[in-house]
Design a protein around this motif. Structure first.
Motif, PDB file in Angstrom:
ATOM      1  N   LEU A   1      11.501   0.800 -12.114  1.00 47.96           N
ATOM      2  CA  LEU A   1      12.435   1.467 -13.011  1.00 47.96           C
ATOM      3  C   LEU A   1      11.894   2.828 -13.428  1.00 47.96           C
ATOM      4  O   LEU A   1      10.685   2.961 -13.668  1.00 47.96           O
ATOM      5  N   PRO A   2      12.757   3.839 -13.538  1.00 47.80           N
ATOM      6  CA  PRO A   2      12.300   5.078 -14.168  1.00 47.80           C
ATOM      7  C   PRO A   2      11.962   4.790 -15.624  1.00 47.80           C
ATOM      8  O   PRO A   2      12.522   3.887 -16.248  1.00 47.80           O
ATOM      9  N   ILE A   3      11.033   5.558 -16.165  1.00 50.73           N
ATOM     10  CA  ILE A   3      10.471   5.208 -17.460  1.00 50.73           C
ATOM     11  C   ILE A   3      11.522   5.166 -18.559  1.00 50.73           C
ATOM     12  O   ILE A   3      11.398   4.375 -19.508  1.00 50.73           O
ATOM     13  N   HIS A   4      12.596   5.962 -18.458  1.00 50.02           N
ATOM     14  CA  HIS A   4      13.599   5.963 -19.529  1.00 50.02           C
ATOM     15  C   HIS A   4      14.451   4.696 -19.519  1.00 50.02           C
ATOM     16  O   HIS A   4      15.184   4.440 -20.476  1.00 50.02           O
ATOM     17  N   GLU A   5      14.345   3.900 -18.456  1.00 50.22           N
ATOM     18  CA  GLU A   5      15.071   2.631 -18.404  1.00 50.22           C
ATOM     19  C   GLU A   5      14.189   1.440 -18.767  1.00 50.22           C
ATOM     20  O   GLU A   5      14.651   0.298 -18.787  1.00 50.22           O
TER      21      GLU A   5
ATOM     22  N   VAL B   1     -13.533  -3.815 -12.742  1.00 53.86           N
ATOM     23  CA  VAL B   1     -12.120  -4.086 -12.998  1.00 53.86           C
ATOM     24  C   VAL B   1     -11.326  -3.698 -11.761  1.00 53.86           C
ATOM     25  O   VAL B   1     -11.598  -2.662 -11.132  1.00 53.86           O
ATOM     26  N   MET B   2     -10.349  -4.527 -11.409  1.00 47.41           N
ATOM     27  CA  MET B   2      -9.465  -4.201 -10.294  1.00 47.41           C
ATOM     28  C   MET B   2      -8.456  -3.155 -10.758  1.00 47.41           C
ATOM     29  O   MET B   2      -7.620  -3.416 -11.612  1.00 47.41           O
ATOM     30  N   SER B   3      -8.565  -1.974 -10.168  1.00 49.41           N
ATOM     31  CA  SER B   3      -7.633  -0.892 -10.480  1.00 49.41           C
ATOM     32  C   SER B   3      -6.734  -0.663  -9.269  1.00 49.41           C
ATOM     33  O   SER B   3      -6.432  -1.601  -8.520  1.00 49.41           O
ATOM     34  N   SER B   4      -6.305   0.570  -9.070  1.00 50.24           N
ATOM     35  CA  SER B   4      -5.422   0.923  -7.962  1.00 50.24           C
ATOM     36  C   SER B   4      -5.377   2.433  -7.843  1.00 50.24           C
ATOM     37  O   SER B   4      -5.498   3.141  -8.848  1.00 50.24           O
ATOM     38  N   ASP B   5      -5.162   2.918  -6.619  1.00 51.17           N
ATOM     39  CA  ASP B   5      -4.978   4.359  -6.498  1.00 51.17           C
ATOM     40  C   ASP B   5      -3.657   4.793  -7.121  1.00 51.17           C
ATOM     41  O   ASP B   5      -3.418   5.979  -7.326  1.00 51.17           O
ATOM     42  N   GLN B   6      -2.810   3.803  -7.470  1.00 49.06           N
ATOM     43  CA  GLN B   6      -1.581   4.120  -8.207  1.00 49.06           C
ATOM     44  C   GLN B   6      -1.903   4.660  -9.599  1.00 49.06           C
ATOM     45  O   GLN B   6      -1.064   5.294 -10.231  1.00 49.06           O
ATOM     46  N   GLY B   7      -3.122   4.409 -10.069  1.00 52.14           N
ATOM     47  CA  GLY B   7      -3.534   4.947 -11.357  1.00 52.14           C
ATOM     48  C   GLY B   7      -4.138   6.334 -11.269  1.00 52.14           C
ATOM     49  O   GLY B   7      -4.505   6.913 -12.298  1.00 52.14           O
ATOM     50  N   SER B   8      -4.247   6.880 -10.076  1.00 53.90           N
ATOM     51  CA  SER B   8      -4.784   8.221  -9.895  1.00 53.90           C
ATOM     52  C   SER B   8      -3.711   9.253 -10.237  1.00 53.90           C
ATOM     53  O   SER B   8      -2.674   9.322  -9.565  1.00 53.90           O
ATOM     54  N   ILE B   9      -3.954  10.047 -11.254  1.00 48.61           N
ATOM     55  CA  ILE B   9      -2.976  11.057 -11.657  1.00 48.61           C
ATOM     56  C   ILE B   9      -2.824  12.117 -10.570  1.00 48.61           C
ATOM     57  O   ILE B   9      -1.711  12.545 -10.240  1.00 48.61           O
ATOM     58  N   SER B  10      -3.926  12.527  -9.970  1.00 48.28           N
ATOM     59  CA  SER B  10      -3.848  13.583  -8.962  1.00 48.28           C
ATOM     60  C   SER B  10      -3.131  13.127  -7.697  1.00 48.28           C
ATOM     61  O   SER B  10      -2.608  13.949  -6.947  1.00 48.28           O
TER      62      SER B  10
ATOM     63  N   ASN C   1      -0.485  11.106  -7.751  1.00 43.88           N
ATOM     64  CA  ASN C   1       0.881  10.719  -8.097  1.00 43.88           C
ATOM     65  C   ASN C   1       1.861  11.811  -7.675  1.00 43.88           C
ATOM     66  O   ASN C   1       2.371  12.576  -8.498  1.00 43.88           O
ATOM     67  N   THR C   2       2.101  11.861  -6.384  1.00 46.48           N
ATOM     68  CA  THR C   2       2.968  12.904  -5.824  1.00 46.48           C
ATOM     69  C   THR C   2       4.251  12.339  -5.221  1.00 46.48           C
ATOM     70  O   THR C   2       5.064  13.085  -4.679  1.00 46.48           O
ATOM     71  N   GLU C   3       4.411  11.014  -5.298  1.00 48.34           N
ATOM     72  CA  GLU C   3       5.636  10.384  -4.831  1.00 48.34           C
ATOM     73  C   GLU C   3       6.258   9.600  -5.981  1.00 48.34           C
ATOM     74  O   GLU C   3       5.568   9.111  -6.867  1.00 48.34           O
ATOM     75  N   GLY C   4       7.554   9.462  -5.961  1.00 49.23           N
ATOM     76  CA  GLY C   4       8.248   8.782  -7.039  1.00 49.23           C
ATOM     77  C   GLY C   4       8.052   7.278  -7.001  1.00 49.23           C
ATOM     78  O   GLY C   4       7.546   6.707  -6.037  1.00 49.23           O
ATOM     79  N   GLY C   5       8.486   6.620  -8.079  1.00 49.97           N
ATOM     80  CA  GLY C   5       8.531   5.175  -8.112  1.00 49.97           C
ATOM     81  C   GLY C   5       7.454   4.524  -8.953  1.00 49.97           C
ATOM     82  O   GLY C   5       6.388   5.089  -9.184  1.00 49.97           O
ATOM     83  N   TYR C   6       7.759   3.336  -9.432  1.00 50.01           N
ATOM     84  CA  TYR C   6       6.843   2.453 -10.154  1.00 50.01           C
ATOM     85  C   TYR C   6       6.106   3.188 -11.272  1.00 50.01           C
ATOM     86  O   TYR C   6       4.883   3.103 -11.407  1.00 50.01           O
ATOM     87  N   GLU C   7       6.871   3.864 -12.086  1.00 50.08           N
ATOM     88  CA  GLU C   7       6.289   4.726 -13.116  1.00 50.08           C
ATOM     89  C   GLU C   7       5.505   3.945 -14.164  1.00 50.08           C
ATOM     90  O   GLU C   7       4.430   4.376 -14.599  1.00 50.08           O
TER      91      GLU C   7
END
Length: 233
Positions: free
Chosen positions: A96-100, A136-145, A147-153
């Motif tokens: 979902l986009p964050i506003h939803e 801790v199990m993280s993810s590259d989804q947590g990498s701000i730099s 984050n160049t594709e949309g989705g899973y905000e």
């Protein structure tokens, strides 16, 4: 780290998926493993039985401070000393986009993915031997730099929050000499990752354990992928 046959790990969140594979892989390598599950169901008890005492199960709702304290008290009472404390926990509530995203959904994901893992580390870090590892199990989804594709905000935001909180944890405990790791295991075919993910846990988790073993004894915080390469923050 202690001799191979005496290494001990606590894996928080091992009822299924990557946590279960991690517990199995550590046991396969000769570690004695304590693995937690929210309730005595699922695959973990059967796996523990197959390991004939090398893998034991503890019940834990990680979001409960009372249960974390009770687990620490039980393990302290047994004289438990850990070489590895690994927290594996994540939920996803859809794309979902964050506003939803509702306030309740936002709170649920952030508590599970960001707040609770750090509470677990704080509650249990005293069980970790000098020179041991907290991870801790993280993810590259947590990498701000990255984050160049949309989705899973919301999921991305929760993992970025986890990474930031782990950075604060490492700063606060900079003098304890413990190895501190955020691990990106890649996109795996689990309930969370989905059936179309490119990686199988049977491939990625042995590589993750290679990283954990290679990094043991190196103090400070690192954000690494399953190949041991740094993930950009």
């Amino acid at each position: 780290m202690s001799a191979t046959s005496h290494r001990k790990a606590l894996v928080i969140g091992a009822s299924r998926g990557l946590g279960l594979f991690l517990a199995d892989e550590l046991a396969r390598r000769g570690w004695r493993v304590i693995a937690t599950t929210r309730q005595d169901v699922g695959e973990l008890p059967a796996h523990a039985e197959a390991w004939n005492g090398q893998l034991t199960v503890e019940s834990l709702e990680m979001t409960s401070s009372d249960q974390l304290a009770a687990l620490r008290e039980r393990l302290e009472g047994e004289g438990c000393r850990l070489d590895l404390l690994f927290v594996n926990a994540a939920i996803d509530r859809g794309n979902l986009p964050i506003h939803e995203v509702s306030t309740d959904m936002f709170t649920d994901v952030m508590i599970t993915n960001a707040l609770s893992p750090l509470r677990a580390l704080e509650a249990l870090r005293g069980l970790v031997a000098p020179g041991g590892t907290v991870a801790v199990m993280s993810s590259d989804q947590g990498s701000i730099s990255r984050n160049t594709e949309g989705g899973y905000e919301l999921y991305k935001a929760s993992k970025a929050a986890l990474n930031q909180l782990m950075r604060s944890y490492a700063t606060r405990h900079a003098e304890d000499g413990q190895t501190k790791l955020l691990i990106d295991p890649g996109h795996n075919r689990t309930r969370l990752g989905g059936p179309d993910a490119p990686l199988a846990p049977q491939e990625s988790i042995p590589a993750v354990v290679d990283v954990l073993e290679a990094q043991a004894g190196a103090p400070g915080l690192r954000f690494l992928d399953r190949h041991g390469k740094s993930v950009p923050w």
